[in-house]
Design a protein around this motif. Structure first.
Motif, short mmCIF file in Angstrom:
data_model
loop_
_atom_site.label_atom_id
_atom_site.label_comp_id
_atom_site.label_asym_id
_atom_site.label_seq_id
_atom_site.Cartn_x
_atom_site.Cartn_y
_atom_site.Cartn_z
N ASP A 104 11.73 -23.49 1.09
CA ASP A 104 12.45 -22.22 1.05
C ASP A 104 12.21 -21.47 2.34
OD1 ASP A 104 13.61 -19.80 0.56
OD2 ASP A 104 12.65 -19.46 -1.38
N GLU A 105 13.19 -21.50 3.23
CA GLU A 105 13.03 -20.88 4.54
C GLU A 105 13.11 -19.37 4.49
OE1 GLU A 105 15.40 -22.61 7.64
OE2 GLU A 105 15.28 -24.60 6.75
N SER A 106 13.40 -18.80 3.33
CA SER A 106 13.49 -17.33 3.23
C SER A 106 12.14 -16.68 2.98
CB SER A 106 14.43 -16.95 2.08
OG SER A 106 13.87 -17.30 0.82
N ILE A 107 11.11 -17.51 2.73
CA ILE A 107 9.79 -16.96 2.43
C ILE A 107 9.13 -16.45 3.70
CG2 ILE A 107 7.47 -17.49 1.60
CD1 ILE A 107 8.71 -19.52 -0.29
N ASP A 108 8.71 -15.19 3.68
CA ASP A 108 8.01 -14.58 4.80
C ASP A 108 6.53 -14.88 4.66
OD1 ASP A 108 6.88 -13.03 6.76
OD2 ASP A 108 7.90 -11.17 6.20
N ASN A 109 6.00 -15.70 5.57
CA ASN A 109 4.59 -16.07 5.51
C ASN A 109 3.67 -15.05 6.16
OD1 ASN A 109 4.43 -19.02 4.39
ND2 ASN A 109 6.20 -18.98 5.74
N GLY A 110 4.26 -13.97 6.65
CA GLY A 110 3.44 -12.89 7.20
C GLY A 110 2.88 -13.23 8.56
N PRO A 111 1.83 -12.51 9.00
CA PRO A 111 1.27 -12.72 10.33
C PRO A 111 0.84 -14.17 10.55
CG PRO A 111 0.38 -10.74 9.35
CD PRO A 111 1.13 -11.45 8.27
N THR A 112 1.32 -14.74 11.63
CA THR A 112 1.08 -16.16 11.91
C THR A 112 1.03 -16.37 13.41
OG1 THR A 112 2.28 -16.82 9.91
CG2 THR A 112 1.97 -18.51 11.58
N GLY A 113 0.17 -17.28 13.84
CA GLY A 113 0.19 -17.74 15.22
C GLY A 113 -0.65 -16.92 16.18
N GLY A 114 -0.45 -17.20 17.44
CA GLY A 114 -1.25 -16.58 18.49
C GLY A 114 -2.58 -17.30 18.67
N LEU A 115 -3.18 -17.12 19.82
CA LEU A 115 -4.47 -17.74 20.13
C LEU A 115 -5.60 -16.74 19.90
CD1 LEU A 115 -3.36 -19.47 23.46
CD2 LEU A 115 -3.48 -20.49 21.17
N THR A 116 -6.80 -17.23 19.83
CA THR A 116 -8.02 -16.50 19.49
C THR A 116 -8.05 -16.19 17.99
OG1 THR A 116 -7.37 -14.18 19.79
CG2 THR A 116 -7.92 -15.42 21.78
N TRP A 117 -9.19 -15.69 17.53
CA TRP A 117 -9.37 -15.42 16.10
C TRP A 117 -8.38 -14.39 15.56
CZ3 TRP A 117 -11.87 -18.32 12.81
CH2 TRP A 117 -12.97 -19.09 13.21
N ASP A 118 -7.90 -13.49 16.43
CA ASP A 118 -6.98 -12.47 15.93
C ASP A 118 -5.56 -12.62 16.49
OD1 ASP A 118 -7.28 -11.54 18.55
OD2 ASP A 118 -8.72 -9.99 17.98
N GLY A 119 -5.28 -13.76 17.14
CA GLY A 119 -3.92 -14.06 17.57
C GLY A 119 -3.36 -13.12 18.61
N ARG A 120 -4.21 -12.50 19.44
CA ARG A 120 -3.71 -11.42 20.29
C ARG A 120 -3.07 -11.87 21.59
NH1 ARG A 120 -9.33 -11.20 20.64
NH2 ARG A 120 -10.31 -10.81 22.68
N VAL A 121 -3.14 -13.15 21.92
CA VAL A 121 -2.43 -13.66 23.09
C VAL A 121 -1.73 -14.96 22.71
CG1 VAL A 121 -4.00 -12.62 24.78
CG2 VAL A 121 -4.46 -14.92 23.94
N ASP A 122 -0.69 -15.30 23.47
CA ASP A 122 0.10 -16.49 23.15
C ASP A 122 -0.03 -17.61 24.16
OD1 ASP A 122 1.19 -15.38 20.81
OD2 ASP A 122 2.80 -14.40 21.91
N ARG A 123 -0.41 -17.29 25.38
CA ARG A 123 -0.46 -18.29 26.44
C ARG A 123 -1.89 -18.65 26.79
NH1 ARG A 123 4.16 -18.75 29.65
NH2 ARG A 123 2.99 -20.46 30.59
N GLY A 124 -2.09 -19.91 27.23
CA GLY A 124 -3.41 -20.33 27.63
C GLY A 124 -3.97 -19.54 28.79
N SER A 125 -3.09 -19.10 29.69
CA SER A 125 -3.56 -18.30 30.83
C SER A 125 -4.07 -16.95 30.37
CB SER A 125 -2.43 -18.12 31.85
OG SER A 125 -1.28 -17.55 31.24
N GLU A 126 -3.40 -16.35 29.38
CA GLU A 126 -3.87 -15.07 28.84
C GLU A 126 -5.16 -15.25 28.06
OE1 GLU A 126 -2.50 -11.91 29.33
OE2 GLU A 126 -1.54 -13.07 30.91
N GLN A 127 -5.28 -16.37 27.38
CA GLN A 127 -6.52 -16.65 26.66
C GLN A 127 -7.68 -16.80 27.64
OE1 GLN A 127 -6.98 -20.60 25.00
NE2 GLN A 127 -8.00 -19.80 23.17
N ALA A 128 -7.45 -17.48 28.76
CA ALA A 128 -8.51 -17.68 29.74
C ALA A 128 -8.99 -16.36 30.33
CB ALA A 128 -8.02 -18.61 30.85
N LYS A 129 -8.09 -15.39 30.42
CA LYS A 129 -8.44 -14.10 31.00
C LYS A 129 -9.47 -13.36 30.15
CE LYS A 129 -4.96 -11.65 32.45
NZ LYS A 129 -3.79 -10.73 32.46
N ILE A 130 -9.42 -13.56 28.84
CA ILE A 130 -10.28 -12.79 27.93
C ILE A 130 -11.77 -12.98 28.24
CG2 ILE A 130 -11.01 -12.49 25.53
CD1 ILE A 130 -8.08 -13.05 24.72
N PRO A 131 -12.31 -14.21 28.24
CA PRO A 131 -13.74 -14.35 28.54
C PRO A 131 -14.10 -14.01 29.97
CG PRO A 131 -12.71 -16.50 28.32
CD PRO A 131 -11.70 -15.50 27.85
#
Length: 394
Positions: A104-131
């Motif tokens: 059922d593609e109409s089901i909203d699975n809510g917050p999903t995706g992103g990198l790190t434990w809280d999903g706050r970046v999407d790209r590996g370059s942005e993830q590398a910037k954090i540490p």
């Protein structure tokens, strides 16, 4: 689109051979930078210090959280995650709808995706910037400071070869190029997503699970037992892609407060994941408080600490928490001064309403857990088949 070149910046097209050469150069630079401690303020912390290749690019030690900063005495808030199998994590979305694999593609699975434990970046370059810029990780004050470290360490020629002659002396360009290089390095499938576990060999028909491992897989999948596969998907995709052992969702499971983390000595402090404090765009969104991204279980048996706060130190105990959280909460949560149980003690009162109650969390206090001790061992035996580097017997 990954490349930072003078040609691209000037709008000039690159040939396929040029793109291939530049990608190779970025990957080589990224690999060198990943293992180089000179990028840190202390000069003693590399990316690999917390993301050890021999431990699936996760921590090699059993510290709940790692030490860092300019003096190597600053303590973080969360356990260092593995960097493997991040290549297909979708961009963060508040409203995620499954692909055609979902009935059922109409089901909203809510917050999903992103990198790190809280999903706050999407790209590996942005993830590398954090540490690189974190006070309690690599301790740099700015990207320009990182760029200076990169150039001082002798990477100027490599930077210039990639981003143009002037880049070899420009710390700002050196920083941006370093981030892209780290991103490209982590796209090396042989290193970061080889799909070389025993379970992959089983799916390829090259080997069979042992009886204990097979029982563990059945318990892992069974909705009335572990129900692990409801979030840690164990089946191939309809297009034949290997299972990732995560649905990429963000979920609150009420992990007990880890009192070994110095920040938690303040009773008012709460790490609430998606709604802060490290992620700031959803602060105040109570329905998101306590949610953390579901990690892949590939290579989980190589870890020594579990969950976002590293408060559990064995895989058996991690599985046991899932089946005992509701049936025997007194084994996991402390007592309040009045003697009552402080259930979900790492969450604010408002956030406790967000805690997931799907099976096996649907049982009541005093009932039998969904898995016995023997069955927990079976599940753990199966999870060990998810470690990369398996070689089928000849």
């Amino acid at each position: 689109m990954l490349l930072l070149t003078t040609s691209v910046q000037l709008g000039q097209a690159l040939s396929r051979d040029e793109v291939r050469r530049q990608t190779s150069a970025l990957a080589a630079l990224g690999k060198a930078l990943f293992f180089d401690p000179s990028l840190s303020a202390s000069g003693r912390t590399a990316c690999s210090s917390c993301h050890d290749p021999s431990h699936a690019f996760g921590p090699a030690n059993d510290r709940s959280v790692q030490l860092g900063g300019g003096d190597l005495n600053q303590v973080g808030l969360r356990a260092a995650p593995s960097l493997k199998y991040l290549q297909v994590v979708p961009p963060f979305s508040e409203h995620f709808f499954e692909s055609e694999d979902e009935a059922d593609e109409s089901i909203d699975n809510g917050p999903t995706g992103g990198l790190t434990w809280d999903g706050r970046v999407d790209r590996g370059s942005e993830q590398a910037k954090i540490p690189l810029l974190s006070d309690f990780e690599m301790g740099n004050k700015s990207g320009v400071e990182v760029g200076r470290h990169v150039l001082k360490a002798g990477y100027g020629k490599a930077i210039a070869d990639i981003a143009g002659p002037k880049a070899g002396g420009d710390p700002a360009i050196a920083f941006r190029t370093a981030l892209k290089a780290l991103e490209v390095f982590q796209q090396d499938y042989k290193t970061f997503y080889p799909y070389s576990s025993k379970y992959d060999a089983v799916l390829a028909g090259k080997v069979a699970l042992t009886p204990q491992e097979a029982r563990g897989l059945e318990l892992f999948n069974a909705p009335d037992k572990g129900n692990c596969a409801s979030c840690h998907v164990s089946q191939r995709g309809h297009d034949g892609t290997p299972p990732q052992f995560t649905d990429y969702g963000l979920i609150a499971i009420g992990v007990p407060r880890n009192r070994d983390i110095p920040a938690n000595k303040d009773p008012a402090f709460r790490d609430l994941g998606l709604c802060g404090p490290l992620r700031t765009d959803f602060i105040g969104r109570q329905e998101y408080c306590g949610l953390f991204r579901t990690p892949t279980l590939r290579n989980v048996a190589l870890r020594k600490v579990f969950f976002h706060n590293g408060g559990v130190h064995s895989l058996q105990d991690a599985v046991r928490f899932y089946v005992e959280r509701e049936t025997h909460p007194e084994r996991w949560y402390p007592r309040k001064p009045d003697g009552s149980l402080d259930k979900y003690d790492d969450l604010s009162e408002e956030a406790k309403a967000n805690v997931n109650i799907d099976p096996p969390f649907d049982r009541k206090a005093g009932e039998e857990p969904a898995l016995s001790s023997t069955e927990i061992d079976d599940v753990v035996a199966f999870l060990a088949t998810l470690s990369d580097g398996y070689e089928p017997p000849k």
